[in-house]
Scaffold this motif. Structure first.
Motif, short mmCIF file in Angstrom:
data_model
loop_
_atom_site.label_atom_id
_atom_site.label_comp_id
_atom_site.label_asym_id
_atom_site.label_seq_id
_atom_site.Cartn_x
_atom_site.Cartn_y
_atom_site.Cartn_z
N GLU A 148 0.82 -1.21 0.00
CA GLU A 148 0.00 0.00 0.00
C GLU A 148 0.85 1.26 0.00
OE1 GLU A 148 -3.15 0.11 -0.44
OE2 GLU A 148 -3.40 -2.06 -0.38
N LEU A 149 1.95 1.22 0.76
CA LEU A 149 2.83 2.39 0.78
C LEU A 149 3.37 2.66 -0.61
CD1 LEU A 149 4.85 1.85 4.07
CD2 LEU A 149 3.25 3.66 3.61
N ASN A 197 0.72 4.08 -2.93
CA ASN A 197 0.45 5.47 -2.58
C ASN A 197 1.47 6.41 -3.19
OD1 ASN A 197 -1.64 6.57 -1.32
ND2 ASN A 197 -0.83 6.41 0.74
N TRP A 198 2.71 5.96 -3.10
CA TRP A 198 3.78 6.83 -3.54
C TRP A 198 3.67 7.10 -5.03
CZ3 TRP A 198 6.58 9.86 -0.78
CH2 TRP A 198 7.73 10.43 -1.32
N PHE A 219 -5.38 10.89 -6.57
CA PHE A 219 -5.92 12.07 -5.91
C PHE A 219 -5.33 13.36 -6.42
CE2 PHE A 219 -8.65 10.17 -2.89
CZ PHE A 219 -8.11 8.93 -2.60
N ASP A 220 -4.68 13.32 -7.54
CA ASP A 220 -4.08 14.55 -8.04
C ASP A 220 -5.13 15.59 -8.32
OD1 ASP A 220 -1.25 13.37 -10.03
OD2 ASP A 220 -1.60 13.61 -7.89
N GLU A 225 -6.96 28.98 3.78
CA GLU A 225 -6.85 27.53 3.91
C GLU A 225 -5.53 27.09 3.33
OE1 GLU A 225 -11.51 26.36 3.99
OE2 GLU A 225 -10.29 25.75 2.30
N GLN A 226 -4.88 26.30 4.09
CA GLN A 226 -3.55 25.89 3.70
C GLN A 226 -3.62 24.84 2.62
OE1 GLN A 226 -1.47 24.35 6.98
NE2 GLN A 226 0.32 25.61 6.62
N PRO A 241 -1.79 21.85 0.17
CA PRO A 241 -1.12 20.62 0.60
C PRO A 241 0.38 20.74 0.82
CG PRO A 241 -2.21 20.33 -1.53
CD PRO A 241 -2.52 21.69 -1.08
N ARG A 242 1.09 21.46 -0.01
CA ARG A 242 2.53 21.36 0.10
C ARG A 242 3.19 22.68 0.42
NH1 ARG A 242 5.48 17.33 -1.19
NH2 ARG A 242 7.17 18.71 -1.83
N GLU A 244 6.50 22.75 2.46
CA GLU A 244 7.66 22.27 1.71
C GLU A 244 8.15 23.34 0.74
OE1 GLU A 244 5.68 18.98 3.40
OE2 GLU A 244 4.92 20.49 2.03
#
Lengths: 569, 96
Positions: A155-156, A159-160, A165-166, A551-552, A554-555, A558
Motif C-alpha cells: 500500500e505504501l 500510494n507513492w 488524488f491529483d 486555507e492551507q 497541501p505542500r 515544503e
C-alpha cells in the motif's frame, strides 16, 4: 303724741355703723335717724316731718313701689361667678407605675474545639506513556507484523506512485470568492482633528480590535491629545462610529499591542517616549502602568511595543519597547502603577557587526535608531530589529557584551546585534518573522521594496518592489506559509501569495479613495479570515479574506522550505 | 526481539513515511516512532475509528470483515492494518 324717745345716741351710732337696709326701727316709723354718709348726721327729734321723711324715705321705697326714694348706698351680697377656668378642665392625675419583668441571666461558656491540621495532595497524574517492551508480548507481536508487513508495504508503494488524488480537493467550508470590507470603523472626534491611525491590534480572543491615533508626518513635538479606541466586533449593535472603549492620551500614540493572555490589557508607546499600559474594560480609570519620564525612559518616539513572556515565570509578561534613540528596553509592572526597567539594550554604530557595507554615519551620531522589532516564533530569544539606516539587525536577548553608550540608565545596557543584513534604500518601517520557517523574515521600508531575508546570510533572498511610495507595514499570514500582506503609501493593502506569483500581488485592496497612505495592518489570529488595516483618514477597515488566503494548501510548508534553501552563493 | 524492531524499521524507512506505531487491542500503544503525546492521540482516536469501521462492514454483510483502513487528508495519509490483538498504524506523506 310724739313721745317716742329717741334712742340714745349710742344706738343711733350703732345704727349708723350697721349697714342694714332696713331696720326694724325704721319701719316703725319711729324717729330713727338713719345716718348715712351722705347726710350729715343729724339728730333730730322724732316728729319732724322732714326728718321722718328723710328717715323713712329709703325704707319706704324699699317697702313698696311708692315714690322713688333718694339714692342710697346699699350693700348687696357678693355676686360671684364661680370660676370655671380650671375647674372643668381639671387634670386628672393618676399615679401608675410599670416595670419590665426582671431580666433573666445565666452564665454559659463556649470554646473552640481542638483542631488538627491535615494536608491533602493529589498525586500527579502518571502520564500515559508507551510501556516498555515486555518479552512475552513479542512472539505474538512478531507473528502479527509478519502477517501485515507485506500488505502495508504494498500500500505504501501504491500510494507513492498513485495519481488517484491529483488535483482532488474537497470543500468543507463555504467558499468566499472575493475580499470584502466587513466593517469601516472610525472615531469622529479624532478624525475631526486630522489624526491618523498609527497602529492597530487584535486582542487575544480575536473579538476586539483597538487602534491608536496619532500623526506620522509631524516632525516636531506636538502636544496633540490623541486617543486609543477599541471596538468589540462580536457585540450586537456595533456602531462603527462609536468605539466600545475610548482612552484619552495626552500625547500621540505611535504603537499598540494587546496582552497575549489578558483580553483587555493593551500597551502603547507614545511620541514622548513613554510606555503605558491600559485596561480598556475599565472606563473610569484605564491607566494601569506607566513608565513616567525618568532617566530610563526613551528620549525619542517609541515605534513599537511587544509583549514577551518573562524568562522565569512564563505566564507573566513584560513589555519591550523600541525607539529611535537606539534603545531597546524591557519593562516590568511593579506596584503602584509604575513600569520599571528590568533589562535594556543599546545600539551603537561602533558595535555593529561589520559584515555588511554600511553608509558612514553622520558625524557625532553614534546611536542607531530602531523603528521596528519582530521576534522569532521558534527561538524566543532571537529577534530582528529594523533600523533608520535601512539595515535589519539580527539580535539576541542573551547577548553579553556591554553597550558603549553614554546614555544614563539604571540597568546596564548591552549590545544585542549579532549580524547586520544588507540595507534597503531607506529606513525600515516594519519587519515580520515567518511563523512557519525559523530562518525567514520580511522587511519593508521607505524605498517601496520588500526584502525576504534568511537569518543565515546578509544578502536578501528576494527583493520585490511593491510601490513607488513608502511601505509602512508588512505581516506574514498566520495560516498560510507563503502569504503576506503589505500596506503601502498609495492607499492599498497588497496580498502576496508566493506560490502563485512572486512578482506581483495576488490581490490589491484599495483602502482609501484619495490615495492617502495605509499605515498599519494586522491579521486576526483567532478568526483567520480577518485583516484589519488603519489609514491616514482615521478609519480602520476590517477586511474578510477569501478562502484561498485562509486555507492551507497541501505542500506549502515544503515550498517554503525550498524557498529558504535557495541560498545564493 | 530483533525481528519486531527490524520490521518496524523497514516500514518506517519507506518513502514518505512520517511515523509508525503498534497499538494493542485496548488502544494502548506498544511501539512508536513519534513523540508521546501525538502517539497517544493517534492510538486512542484510530482505535475507536477502526472498531466502528469494522462493525460497519460486518453490519452490511456479516460474512465480510475489515482488512485495511485508509484515511486520506489534505496533508497526509493514515493507514491502519487491523488484527484481533493489534493495530499497525502508518502515517505517510504521499507525493503530490
Amino acid at each position: 303724741m310724739v313721745g317716742i324717745a329717741s334712742p340714745p345716741l349710742s344706738s343711733a351710732l350703732e345704727a349708723q355703723g350697721r349697714r342694714s337696709p332696713r331696720s326694724a326701727q325704721a319701719r316703725q316709723g319711729g324717729a330713727i335717724s338713719m345716718a348715712t354718709r351722705v347726710q350729715p348726721r343729724q339728730l333730730c327729734r322724732a316728729g319732724s316731718a322732714g326728718a321722718e321723711a328723710l328717715a323713712t324715705g329709703g325704707a319706704a321705697s324699699a317697702e313698696g313701689p311708692g315714690r322713688p326714694g333718694p339714692l342710697q348706698d346699699e350693700t348687696l351680697g357678693v355676686a360671684s361667678v364661680p370660676s370655671q377656668w380650671r375647674g372643668v378642665q381639671g387634670i386628672r392625675r393618676e399615679t401608675r407605675s410599670c416595670q419590665t419583668a426582671s431580666i433573666a441571666t445565666a452564665e454559659k461558656a463556649a470554646q473552640t474545639r481542638k483542631h488538627v491540621d491535615a494536608e491533602v495532595q493529589t498525586e500527579a497524574p502518571v502520564p500515559v506513556s508507551v510501556p516498555p517492551t515486555s518479552l512475552h508480548d513479542d512472539p505474538r507481536l512478531a507473528a502479527f507484523l509478519r502477517r501485515v508487513e507485506a500488505m502495508v508495504i504494498r500500500e505504501l508503494n501504491k500510494n507513492w506512485q498513485s495519481h488517484a488524488f491529483d488535483g482532488f480537493e474537497v470543500n468543507w467550508t463555504e467558499q468566499q470568492p472575493t475580499v470584502t470590507c466587513l466593517h469601516t470603523l472610525g472615531y469622529p472626534p479624532a478624525q475631526g482633528q486630522g489624526l491618523h491611525v498609527t497602529s492597530v491590534s487584535w486582542n487575544t480572543t480575536g473579538s476586539v480590535v483597538a487602534c491608536a491615533y496619532g500623526r506620522l508626518d509631524d516632525g516636531d513635538w506636538s502636544t496633540l491629545k490623541s486617543f486609543v479606541c477599541a471596538w468589540n466586533l462580536d457585540r450586537r449593535g456595533l456602531n462603527p462610529q462609536q468605539p466600545s472603549a475610548v482612552v484619552e492620551v495626552p500625547s500621540a500614540v505611535m504603537c499598540l499591542a494587546f496582552h497575549p493572555t489578558q483580553p483587555s490589557h493593551v500597551a502603547g508607546g507614545l511620541y514622548s517616549g513613554e510606555v503605558l499600559v491600559w485596561d480598556v474594560s475599565n472606563p473610569e480609570d484605564p491607566l494601569l502602568w506607566r513608565t513616567g519620564l525618568t532617566d530610563d525612559t526613551h528620549t525619542d518616539p517609541v515605534y513599537q511595543v511587544v509583549w514577551l513572556p518573562e524568562p522565569r515565570h512564563s505566564h507573566r509578561f513584560q513589555v519591550l519597547s523600541v525607539a529611535t534613540d537606539g534603545k531597546v528596553l524591557l519593562w516590568q509592572g511593579v506596584g503602584a502603577g509604575q513600569l520599571q526597567l528590568t533589562d535594556g539594550f543599546a545600539l551603537v554604530v561602533q558595535q555593529l557587526p561589520r559584515n555588511a557595507k554600511l553608509k558612514k554615519p553622520p558625524r557625532g551620531e553614534t546611536e542607531v535608531g530602531a523603528t521596528a522589532v519582530a521576534f522569532s516564533s521558534f527561538d524566543p530569544r532571537l529577534f530582528v530589529l529594523g533600523t533608520e539606516g535601512g539595515f535589519p539587525l539580527k539580535c539576541s536577548l542573551a547577548a553579553e557584551e556591554a553597550a558603549l553608550t553614554r546614555m544614563p540608565s539604571s540597568v546596564p545596557l548591552r549590545a544585542p546585534a549579532q549580524l547586520t543584513f544588507s540595507p534597503h534604500g531607506g529606513p525600515i518601517y516594519s519587519v515580520s518573522c515567518s511563523p512557519f520557517h525559523r530562518n525567514l523574515f520580511l522587511s519593508a521600508g521607505t524605498d517601496g521594496h520588500i526584502h525576504l531575508y534568511s537569518m543565515l546570510q546578509a544578502q536578501p533572498l528576494a527583493s520585490l518592489q511593491l510601490s513607488h511610495k513608502y511601505l509602512f507595514a508588512v505581516r506574514w499570514s498566520p495560516v498560510r506559509p507563503l502569504v503576506f500582506a503589505a500596506a503601502s503609501g498609495e492607499g492599498d493593502v497588497q496580498l502576496f501569495d508566493l506560490q502563485k506569483s512572486s512578482q506581483k500581488p495576488t490581490v490589491s485592496i484599495k483602502q482609501t479613495q484619495d490615495e492617502s497612505p495605509v499605515y498599519c495592518l494586522e491579521f486576526n489570529r483567532q478568526q483567520t479570515q480577518l485583516l484589519a488595516a488603519g489609514d491616514a483618514e482615521g478609519t480602520v477597515k476590517v477586511w474578510q479574506l477569501s478562502t484561498e488566503f485562509t486555507e492551507q494548501g497541501p505542500r506549502e510548508t515544503e515550498d517554503l522550505e525550498q524557498l529558504a534553501a535557495e541560498v545564493a552563493t | 526481539m530483533a525481528e519486531v524492531e527490524e520490521t518496524l524499521k523497514r516500514i518506517q524507512s519507506h518513502k514518505g513515511v512520517i511515523g509508525t506505531m503498534v497499538v494493542n487491542a485496548e488502544g494502548i500503544p506498544i511501539r512508536t516512532t513519534l513523540d508521546n503525546s501525538t502517539t497517544v492521540q493517534y492510538a486512542g482516536l484510530l482505535h475507536q475509528l477502526t472498531v466502528k469501521a469494522r462493525s460497519t462492514v460486518r453490519d452490511i454483510d456479516p460474512q465480510n470483515d475489515l482488512t485495511f483502513l485508509r484515511i486520506r487528508s489534505k496533508k497526509h495519509e493514515i493507514m491502519v492494518a487491523p488484527d484481533k490483538e493489534y493495530l499497525l498504524i502508518v502515517i505517510q506523506n504521499p507525493c503530490e
